[in-house]
Motif scaffolding. Structure first.
Motif, PDB file in Angstrom:
ATOM      1  N   HIS A   1      -4.776   9.096   8.406  1.00  0.00           N
ATOM      2  CA  HIS A   1      -4.381   8.445   7.161  1.00  0.00           C
ATOM      3  C   HIS A   1      -4.008   9.506   6.137  1.00  0.00           C
ATOM      4  N   PHE A   2      -2.888   9.266   5.433  1.00  0.00           N
ATOM      5  CA  PHE A   2      -2.433  10.160   4.374  1.00  0.00           C
ATOM      6  C   PHE A   2      -2.179   9.347   3.118  1.00  0.00           C
ATOM      7  N   ALA A   3      -2.347   9.993   1.984  1.00  0.00           N
ATOM      8  CA  ALA A   3      -2.149   9.294   0.714  1.00  0.00           C
ATOM      9  C   ALA A   3      -0.731   8.773   0.578  1.00  0.00           C
ATOM     10  N   ASP A   4       0.235   9.530   1.094  1.00  0.00           N
ATOM     11  CA  ASP A   4       1.632   9.117   1.020  1.00  0.00           C
ATOM     12  C   ASP A   4       2.436  10.014   1.961  1.00  0.00           C
ATOM     13  N   ARG A   5       3.744   9.744   2.048  1.00  0.00           N
ATOM     14  CA  ARG A   5       4.573  10.495   2.988  1.00  0.00           C
ATOM     15  C   ARG A   5       4.688  11.963   2.579  1.00  0.00           C
ATOM     16  N   GLY A   6       4.760  12.224   1.282  1.00  0.00           N
ATOM     17  CA  GLY A   6       4.853  13.596   0.821  1.00  0.00           C
ATOM     18  C   GLY A   6       3.654  14.423   1.256  1.00  0.00           C
ATOM     19  N   THR A   7       2.455  13.836   1.139  1.00  0.00           N
ATOM     20  CA  THR A   7       1.243  14.524   1.576  1.00  0.00           C
ATOM     21  C   THR A   7       1.309  14.818   3.064  1.00  0.00           C
ATOM     22  N   TYR A   8       1.768  13.847   3.851  1.00  0.00           N
ATOM     23  CA  TYR A   8       1.891  14.067   5.288  1.00  0.00           C
ATOM     24  C   TYR A   8       2.846  15.210   5.591  1.00  0.00           C
TER      25      TYR A   8
ATOM     26  N   ALA B   1      -8.846  19.555  15.568  1.00  0.00           N
ATOM     27  CA  ALA B   1      -9.434  18.606  14.621  1.00  0.00           C
ATOM     28  C   ALA B   1      -9.678  19.245  13.256  1.00  0.00           C
ATOM     29  N   SER B   2     -10.218  20.473  13.232  1.00  0.00           N
ATOM     30  CA  SER B   2     -10.505  21.117  11.950  1.00  0.00           C
ATOM     31  C   SER B   2      -9.233  21.429  11.180  1.00  0.00           C
ATOM     32  N   ARG B   3      -8.126  21.639  11.872  1.00  0.00           N
ATOM     33  CA  ARG B   3      -6.852  21.949  11.219  1.00  0.00           C
ATOM     34  C   ARG B   3      -6.197  20.688  10.652  1.00  0.00           C
ATOM     35  N   LEU B   4      -6.720  19.542  11.024  1.00  0.00           N
ATOM     36  CA  LEU B   4      -6.163  18.278  10.537  1.00  0.00           C
ATOM     37  C   LEU B   4      -6.901  17.754   9.312  1.00  0.00           C
ATOM     38  N   THR B   5      -7.893  18.500   8.857  1.00  0.00           N
ATOM     39  CA  THR B   5      -8.611  18.138   7.636  1.00  0.00           C
ATOM     40  C   THR B   5      -7.826  18.657   6.434  1.00  0.00           C
ATOM     41  N   TRP B   6      -7.570  17.764   5.484  1.00  0.00           N
ATOM     42  CA  TRP B   6      -6.660  18.093   4.389  1.00  0.00           C
ATOM     43  C   TRP B   6      -6.966  17.160   3.233  1.00  0.00           C
ATOM     44  N   PRO B   7      -6.867  17.638   1.973  1.00  0.00           N
ATOM     45  CA  PRO B   7      -7.059  16.724   0.851  1.00  0.00           C
ATOM     46  C   PRO B   7      -6.117  15.529   0.940  1.00  0.00           C
ATOM     47  N   ASN B   8      -6.652  14.343   0.690  1.00  0.00           N
ATOM     48  CA  ASN B   8      -5.881  13.093   0.764  1.00  0.00           C
ATOM     49  C   ASN B   8      -5.394  12.783   2.174  1.00  0.00           C
ATOM     50  N   ALA B   9      -6.111  13.309   3.163  1.00  0.00           N
ATOM     51  CA  ALA B   9      -5.783  13.030   4.556  1.00  0.00           C
ATOM     52  C   ALA B   9      -7.074  12.935   5.355  1.00  0.00           C
TER      53      ALA B   9
ATOM     54  N   SER C   1       0.841  -1.185   0.000  1.00  0.00           N
ATOM     55  CA  SER C   1       0.000   0.000   0.000  1.00  0.00           C
ATOM     56  C   SER C   1       0.881   1.241   0.000  1.00  0.00           C
ATOM     57  N   ASN C   2       0.481   2.257  -0.762  1.00  0.00           N
ATOM     58  CA  ASN C   2       1.192   3.526  -0.737  1.00  0.00           C
ATOM     59  C   ASN C   2       0.722   4.423   0.401  1.00  0.00           C
ATOM     60  N   GLY C   3      -0.370   4.038   1.050  1.00  0.00           N
ATOM     61  CA  GLY C   3      -0.924   4.849   2.118  1.00  0.00           C
ATOM     62  C   GLY C   3      -0.026   4.886   3.339  1.00  0.00           C
ATOM     63  N   LEU C   4      -0.219   5.906   4.145  1.00  0.00           N
ATOM     64  CA  LEU C   4       0.571   6.101   5.358  1.00  0.00           C
ATOM     65  C   LEU C   4      -0.372   6.311   6.532  1.00  0.00           C
ATOM     66  N   ILE C   5      -0.165   5.556   7.598  1.00  0.00           N
ATOM     67  CA  ILE C   5      -0.885   5.754   8.844  1.00  0.00           C
ATOM     68  C   ILE C   5       0.046   6.496   9.791  1.00  0.00           C
ATOM     69  N   VAL C   6      -0.433   7.601  10.346  1.00  0.00           N
ATOM     70  CA  VAL C   6       0.376   8.374  11.290  1.00  0.00           C
ATOM     71  C   VAL C   6      -0.267   8.295  12.667  1.00  0.00           C
TER      72      VAL C   6
END
Length: 221
Positions: free
Chosen positions: A172-179, A132-140, A104-109
């Motif tokens: 959850h993030f799409a990948d490390r770069g997104t995180y 919580a609202s600041r943690l909302t992000w595309p692909n996250a 999986s390319n996904g990342l769990i933080v």
């Protein structure tokens, strides 16, 4: 070695007792660390199911090989959902078979906040109102939030960390770069507005952040 052994022998054999094997991960910042999550309906069930698994034939057959791969197996947190509805949503997830080894390319933080007080109420309110609202992000997305379970350990043969009071966020993030993009934006968003200062009064030291890559048969991925 441990991942292969675990995924071949210790998933279905635990779930046969009623345990939920939630996820298995490689720690991207510590390649020698294997992180995994399992769930129980309650503390009484936990004692019964762990006794059945560790007293059963599968563990007895493979425990020497498993233990030979471990230096430290006591870094264990006993947790419960921060709210009744804040645990993992697993109903629609399907575990891959042994034959399907696609990564999986996904990342769990996992972000572990060590709380400065003896309870979690103040931090939970602060998290829901300010963070919580600041943690909302595309692909996250936020997957779950947990706090320390203070019930006595019902299976003392497996030690858990004592004297800790934590709030744990799983994202959850799409990948490390997104995180990494998100982490920079999040840090900037709480600076200069009193939010970071308030956060520092509620926790002891910096948060622990684990960047977790799901293994091939992890249910959570």
């Amino acid at each position: 070695m441990l991942i292969s052994l675990f995924e071949r022998h210790f998933i279905e054999s635990q779930e046969a007792t009623g345990i939920t094997v939630i996820g298995q991960f490689c720690d991207l910042n510590n390649p020698d660390r294997f992180v995994w999550l399992r769930g129980f309906a309650d503390m009484v069930s936990r004692a019964q199911q762990l006794e059945e698994f560790y007293g059963g034939p599968i563990w007895k057959e493979h425990r020497e090989a498993a233990n030979a791969t471990m230096i430290d197996s006591d870094n264990v947190l006993l947790l419960r959902p921060a709210r009744t509805n804040s645990g993992f949503c697993l109903e629609d997830l399907k575990r891959r078979s042994h034959a399907d080894q696609k990564d999986s390319n996904g990342l769990i933080v996992a972000t572990i906040y060590h709380l400065s007080g003896s309870t979690h109420g103040d931090f939970l309110e602060f998290f829901e109102y300010e963070l919580a609202s600041r943690l909302t992000w595309p692909n996250a997305s936020i997957l779950a939030t947990f706090v320390t379970e203070n019930h006595p350990n019902t299976f003392p043969a497996l030690p858990v960390r004592k004297g800790v009071n934590v709030f744990v966020l799983f994202s959850h993030f799409a990948d490390r770069g997104t995180y990494e993009q998100h982490a920079a934006i999040f840090t900037n968003s709480i600076s200069g507005k009193g939010v970071a200062e308030k956060l520092s009064t509620l926790i002891k030291g910096p948060a622990e952040v684990l960047l977790l890559a799901p293994t091939s048969r992890s249910l959570l991925r």
